[in-house]
Motif scaffolding. Structure first.
Motif, PDB file in Angstrom:
ATOM      1  N   GLY A  36      21.483-122.027   7.738  1.00  0.00           N
ATOM      2  CA  GLY A  36      22.727-122.487   7.185  1.00  0.00           C
ATOM      3  C   GLY A  36      23.797-121.526   6.934  1.00  0.00           C
ATOM      4  O   GLY A  36      23.860-120.552   7.113  1.00  0.00           O
ATOM      5  N   LYS A  37      25.128-122.006   6.390  1.00  0.00           N
ATOM      6  CA  LYS A  37      26.051-121.259   6.090  1.00  0.00           C
ATOM      7  C   LYS A  37      26.536-121.710   4.714  1.00  0.00           C
ATOM      8  O   LYS A  37      26.372-122.870   4.321  1.00  0.00           O
ATOM      9  CB  LYS A  37      27.251-121.747   7.281  1.00  0.00           C
ATOM     10  CG  LYS A  37      28.494-120.876   6.721  1.00  0.00           C
ATOM     11  CD  LYS A  37      29.623-121.262   8.093  1.00  0.00           C
ATOM     12  CE  LYS A  37      30.082-122.635   8.077  1.00  0.00           C
ATOM     13  NZ  LYS A  37      31.305-122.780   9.036  1.00  0.00           N
ATOM     14  N   VAL A  38      27.001-120.525   4.141  1.00  0.00           N
ATOM     15  CA  VAL A  38      27.320-120.713   2.605  1.00  0.00           C
ATOM     16  C   VAL A  38      28.539-121.314   2.806  1.00  0.00           C
ATOM     17  O   VAL A  38      29.780-121.055   3.088  1.00  0.00           O
ATOM     18  CB  VAL A  38      27.596-119.550   1.980  1.00  0.00           C
ATOM     19  CG1 VAL A  38      27.936-119.568   0.793  1.00  0.00           C
ATOM     20  CG2 VAL A  38      26.240-118.675   2.048  1.00  0.00           C
ATOM     21  N   VAL A  52      26.274-123.462  -2.466  1.00  0.00           N
ATOM     22  CA  VAL A  52      26.112-124.589  -1.635  1.00  0.00           C
ATOM     23  C   VAL A  52      25.961-124.049  -0.219  1.00  0.00           C
ATOM     24  O   VAL A  52      26.726-123.445   0.344  1.00  0.00           O
ATOM     25  CB  VAL A  52      27.193-125.362  -1.788  1.00  0.00           C
ATOM     26  CG1 VAL A  52      26.894-127.027  -0.833  1.00  0.00           C
ATOM     27  CG2 VAL A  52      27.342-125.990  -3.360  1.00  0.00           C
ATOM     28  N   ILE A  53      24.734-124.273   0.339  1.00  0.00           N
ATOM     29  CA  ILE A  53      24.497-123.913   1.933  1.00  0.00           C
ATOM     30  C   ILE A  53      24.374-125.174   2.729  1.00  0.00           C
ATOM     31  O   ILE A  53      23.732-125.851   2.465  1.00  0.00           O
ATOM     32  CB  ILE A  53      23.193-122.926   1.921  1.00  0.00           C
ATOM     33  CG1 ILE A  53      23.346-121.748   0.974  1.00  0.00           C
ATOM     34  CG2 ILE A  53      23.007-122.721   3.344  1.00  0.00           C
ATOM     35  CD1 ILE A  53      21.900-120.852   0.886  1.00  0.00           C
ATOM     36  N   GLU A  54      25.231-125.218   3.540  1.00  0.00           N
ATOM     37  CA  GLU A  54      25.230-126.311   4.456  1.00  0.00           C
ATOM     38  C   GLU A  54      24.625-125.992   5.908  1.00  0.00           C
ATOM     39  O   GLU A  54      24.710-124.876   6.554  1.00  0.00           O
ATOM     40  CB  GLU A  54      26.615-126.398   5.001  1.00  0.00           C
ATOM     41  CG  GLU A  54      26.946-127.820   5.767  1.00  0.00           C
ATOM     42  CD  GLU A  54      28.396-127.741   6.220  1.00  0.00           C
ATOM     43  OE1 GLU A  54      29.043-128.983   6.161  1.00  0.00           O
ATOM     44  OE2 GLU A  54      29.052-127.099   6.333  1.00  0.00           O
ATOM     45  N   ASN A  55      23.931-126.901   6.225  1.00  0.00           N
ATOM     46  CA  ASN A  55      22.979-126.991   7.525  1.00  0.00           C
ATOM     47  C   ASN A  55      23.582-128.334   8.096  1.00  0.00           C
ATOM     48  O   ASN A  55      22.801-129.431   8.178  1.00  0.00           O
ATOM     49  CB  ASN A  55      21.344-126.899   7.345  1.00  0.00           C
ATOM     50  CG  ASN A  55      20.914-126.816   8.943  1.00  0.00           C
ATOM     51  OD1 ASN A  55      21.369-127.286   9.842  1.00  0.00           O
ATOM     52  ND2 ASN A  55      19.701-126.179   8.548  1.00  0.00           N
ATOM     53  N   ARG A  56      24.616-128.290   8.797  1.00  0.00           N
ATOM     54  CA  ARG A  56      25.307-129.457   9.392  1.00  0.00           C
ATOM     55  C   ARG A  56      24.648-130.207  10.483  1.00  0.00           C
ATOM     56  O   ARG A  56      24.560-131.433  10.348  1.00  0.00           O
ATOM     57  CB  ARG A  56      26.671-129.064   9.894  1.00  0.00           C
ATOM     58  CG  ARG A  56      27.424-130.307  10.502  1.00  0.00           C
ATOM     59  CD  ARG A  56      29.150-129.768  10.860  1.00  0.00           C
ATOM     60  NE  ARG A  56      29.553-129.395   9.687  1.00  0.00           N
ATOM     61  CZ  ARG A  56      30.974-129.058   9.578  1.00  0.00           C
ATOM     62  NH1 ARG A  56      31.610-129.128  10.887  1.00  0.00           N
ATOM     63  NH2 ARG A  56      31.484-128.669   8.488  1.00  0.00           N
ATOM     64  N   LEU A  63      21.189-126.236  -2.649  1.00  0.00           N
ATOM     65  CA  LEU A  63      21.834-125.922  -3.673  1.00  0.00           C
ATOM     66  C   LEU A  63      21.057-124.841  -4.398  1.00  0.00           C
ATOM     67  O   LEU A  63      19.771-125.118  -4.721  1.00  0.00           O
ATOM     68  CB  LEU A  63      21.854-127.122  -4.545  1.00  0.00           C
ATOM     69  CG  LEU A  63      22.724-128.287  -3.810  1.00  0.00           C
ATOM     70  CD1 LEU A  63      22.906-129.318  -5.088  1.00  0.00           C
ATOM     71  CD2 LEU A  63      23.940-127.863  -3.228  1.00  0.00           C
ATOM     72  N   LEU A  64      21.630-123.861  -4.581  1.00  0.00           N
ATOM     73  CA  LEU A  64      21.040-122.557  -5.281  1.00  0.00           C
ATOM     74  C   LEU A  64      21.564-122.473  -6.645  1.00  0.00           C
ATOM     75  O   LEU A  64      22.660-121.720  -6.806  1.00  0.00           O
ATOM     76  CB  LEU A  64      20.942-121.308  -4.521  1.00  0.00           C
ATOM     77  CG  LEU A  64      20.482-121.054  -2.991  1.00  0.00           C
ATOM     78  CD1 LEU A  64      20.800-119.795  -2.526  1.00  0.00           C
ATOM     79  CD2 LEU A  64      19.035-121.557  -3.020  1.00  0.00           C
ATOM     80  N   PHE A  65      20.742-122.781  -7.579  1.00  0.00           N
ATOM     81  CA  PHE A  65      21.234-122.551  -9.164  1.00  0.00           C
ATOM     82  C   PHE A  65      20.810-121.141  -9.557  1.00  0.00           C
ATOM     83  O   PHE A  65      19.607-120.846  -9.656  1.00  0.00           O
ATOM     84  CB  PHE A  65      20.617-123.661  -9.939  1.00  0.00           C
ATOM     85  CG  PHE A  65      21.271-124.832  -9.899  1.00  0.00           C
ATOM     86  CD1 PHE A  65      21.992-125.727 -10.688  1.00  0.00           C
ATOM     87  CD2 PHE A  65      20.870-125.727  -8.872  1.00  0.00           C
ATOM     88  CE1 PHE A  65      22.526-126.650 -10.764  1.00  0.00           C
ATOM     89  CE2 PHE A  65      21.397-126.969  -8.756  1.00  0.00           C
ATOM     90  CZ  PHE A  65      22.283-127.677  -9.434  1.00  0.00           C
ATOM     91  N   LYS A  66      21.780-120.158  -9.751  1.00  0.00           N
ATOM     92  CA  LYS A  66      21.428-118.866  -9.994  1.00  0.00           C
ATOM     93  C   LYS A  66      20.870-118.577 -11.356  1.00  0.00           C
ATOM     94  O   LYS A  66      21.381-119.373 -12.343  1.00  0.00           O
ATOM     95  CB  LYS A  66      22.848-118.181 -10.016  1.00  0.00           C
ATOM     96  CG  LYS A  66      22.588-116.550 -10.363  1.00  0.00           C
ATOM     97  CD  LYS A  66      23.959-115.836 -10.184  1.00  0.00           C
ATOM     98  CE  LYS A  66      23.724-114.284 -10.495  1.00  0.00           C
ATOM     99  NZ  LYS A  66      23.203-114.067 -11.765  1.00  0.00           N
ATOM    100  N   GLY A  67      19.897-117.729 -11.614  1.00  0.00           N
ATOM    101  CA  GLY A  67      19.268-117.345 -12.792  1.00  0.00           C
ATOM    102  C   GLY A  67      20.272-116.321 -13.585  1.00  0.00           C
ATOM    103  O   GLY A  67      21.419-116.071 -12.948  1.00  0.00           O
ATOM    104  N   SER A  68      19.785-115.783 -14.583  1.00  0.00           N
ATOM    105  CA  SER A  68      20.568-114.898 -15.471  1.00  0.00           C
ATOM    106  C   SER A  68      20.441-113.283 -14.478  1.00  0.00           C
ATOM    107  O   SER A  68      19.637-113.254 -13.904  1.00  0.00           O
ATOM    108  CB  SER A  68      19.788-114.405 -16.704  1.00  0.00           C
ATOM    109  OG  SER A  68      19.525-115.994 -17.408  1.00  0.00           O
ATOM    110  N   SER A  69      21.724-112.919 -14.764  1.00  0.00           N
ATOM    111  CA  SER A  69      22.144-111.447 -14.391  1.00  0.00           C
ATOM    112  C   SER A  69      21.065-110.445 -14.873  1.00  0.00           C
ATOM    113  O   SER A  69      20.977-109.398 -14.340  1.00  0.00           O
ATOM    114  CB  SER A  69      23.446-111.375 -14.559  1.00  0.00           C
ATOM    115  OG  SER A  69      24.270-112.187 -13.985  1.00  0.00           O
ATOM    116  N   GLY A  70      20.547-110.640 -16.031  1.00  0.00           N
ATOM    117  CA  GLY A  70      19.523-109.605 -16.621  1.00  0.00           C
ATOM    118  C   GLY A  70      20.435-108.719 -17.624  1.00  0.00           C
ATOM    119  O   GLY A  70      21.756-108.821 -17.359  1.00  0.00           O
ATOM    120  N   ILE A  71      19.572-108.052 -18.304  1.00  0.00           N
ATOM    121  CA  ILE A  71      20.438-107.157 -19.337  1.00  0.00           C
ATOM    122  C   ILE A  71      21.197-106.079 -18.743  1.00  0.00           C
ATOM    123  O   ILE A  71      22.176-105.684 -19.188  1.00  0.00           O
ATOM    124  CB  ILE A  71      19.359-107.014 -20.552  1.00  0.00           C
ATOM    125  CG1 ILE A  71      18.789-108.169 -21.250  1.00  0.00           C
ATOM    126  CG2 ILE A  71      20.054-106.015 -21.611  1.00  0.00           C
ATOM    127  CD1 ILE A  71      19.794-108.914 -22.053  1.00  0.00           C
TER     128      ILE A  71
END
Length: 283
Positions: A36-38, A52-56, A63-71
């Motif tokens: 897909g394409k972002v 949001v990654i589209e595969n037309r 849909l990628l929900f990002k986790g924490s960046s870390g300390i």
């Protein structure tokens, strides 16, 4: 390549993309094929990040929900938004059973519903790890377009089922079969899982092995077959022991909070009573 044909191992690979700084129009290649394409990198003021990654050709969106960046990898902004304002309050609410929901989770709900409305004829696949899992869990409890969501894979997040009200729990039960909730009991972040019923989605109990905490949390204990199938196990004594420990802390934390609350209320009543006596004496 599309989400319907992915192996468990490839799904983990997709979920790991949430920690990369994906750029709009970037083409995602998976197993040597276009995935897909972002389309968007959504970044809200309260710290929610979602790609949001589209595969037309397949009429599907990832849909990628990002986790924490870390300390170590974070900055003052992410420390505030992801840890001080979201992760720590979630942990506090679970320990003391207060049911308080941080703002970022409510934003995740609005963003998810908005994206679904923008593409009414498409199918959606959701992924989230850690903080991303928390946001997916809560967003699904208020999703107005469940029919568009084909599948959600959430990894190594605490079980916020305990923070949901009766209406929200009823909502997530409607689509339990669409959500796969991956739990590694050696991961210290994974708390609140006591059985296979009281959680958002279906329990996928990972057949893991003990590693250093950060590596454990970042899928380090996951093992796959030669065909990419994740090795899981049935609920056993280890799972029940961890669940009993979590229940113990949540129960005692709730009682401690109630005792403190009752003490505070008693002190307030004493102050009111004392003031009323002074007023009466003056009269």
């Amino acid at each position: 390549m599309n989400n319907r044909n992915l192996t468990d191992q490839q799904r983990v690979t997709v979920a790991k993309l949430e920690y990369q700084l994906l750029e709009p129009n970037q083409v995602i290649i998976l197993a040597g094929q276009p995935f897909g394409k972002v389309l968007q990198h959504i970044y809200t003021a309260d710290g929610l990040q979602m790609f949001v990654i589209e595969n037309r050709p397949q009429k599907e969106y990832t849909l990628l929900f990002k986790g924490s960046s870390g300390i170590m990898k974070g900055n003052p902004e992410t420390w505030t938004n992801e840890w001080l304002d979201t992760n720590l309050p979630i942990g506090w609410s679970m320990l003391f059973q207060r049911g308080e929901i941080p703002q970022q989770l409510r934003t995740a709900t609005r963003v998810l519903n908005r994206v679904l409305c923008q593409h009414p004829n498409a199918h959606f696949y959701l992924y989230g790890h850690s903080l991303g899992s928390i946001n997916v869990q809560y967003a699904l409890s208020h999703c107005h377009h469940i029919g568009q969501i084909r599948r959600a894979d959430i990894y190594e997040g605490p079980n916020i089922y305990w923070l949901l009200n009766a209406s929200e729990r009823k909502q997530v039960r409607k689509f339990k079969h669409k959500v796969y909730n991956y739990v590694d009991v050696y991961d210290p972040i994974v708390v609140g899982y006591v059985d296979g019923r009281r959680l958002v989605g279906r329990l996928k109990y990972v057949d893991s092995h003990l590693l250093p905490p950060i590596n454990q949390h970042m899928w380090g204990g996951y093992m796959f077959t030669s065909r990419g199938k994740l090795k899981t196990r049935s609920i056993d004594k280890l799972f029940l022991k961890r669940g009993a420990m979590d229940q113990y802390w949540m129960k005692n934390g709730h009682e401690l909070y109630q005792e403190r609350l009752n003490l505070r209320q008693l002190q307030q009543l004493k102050k009111i009573h004392h003031r009323s006596q002074l007023a009466f004496a003056k009269d």
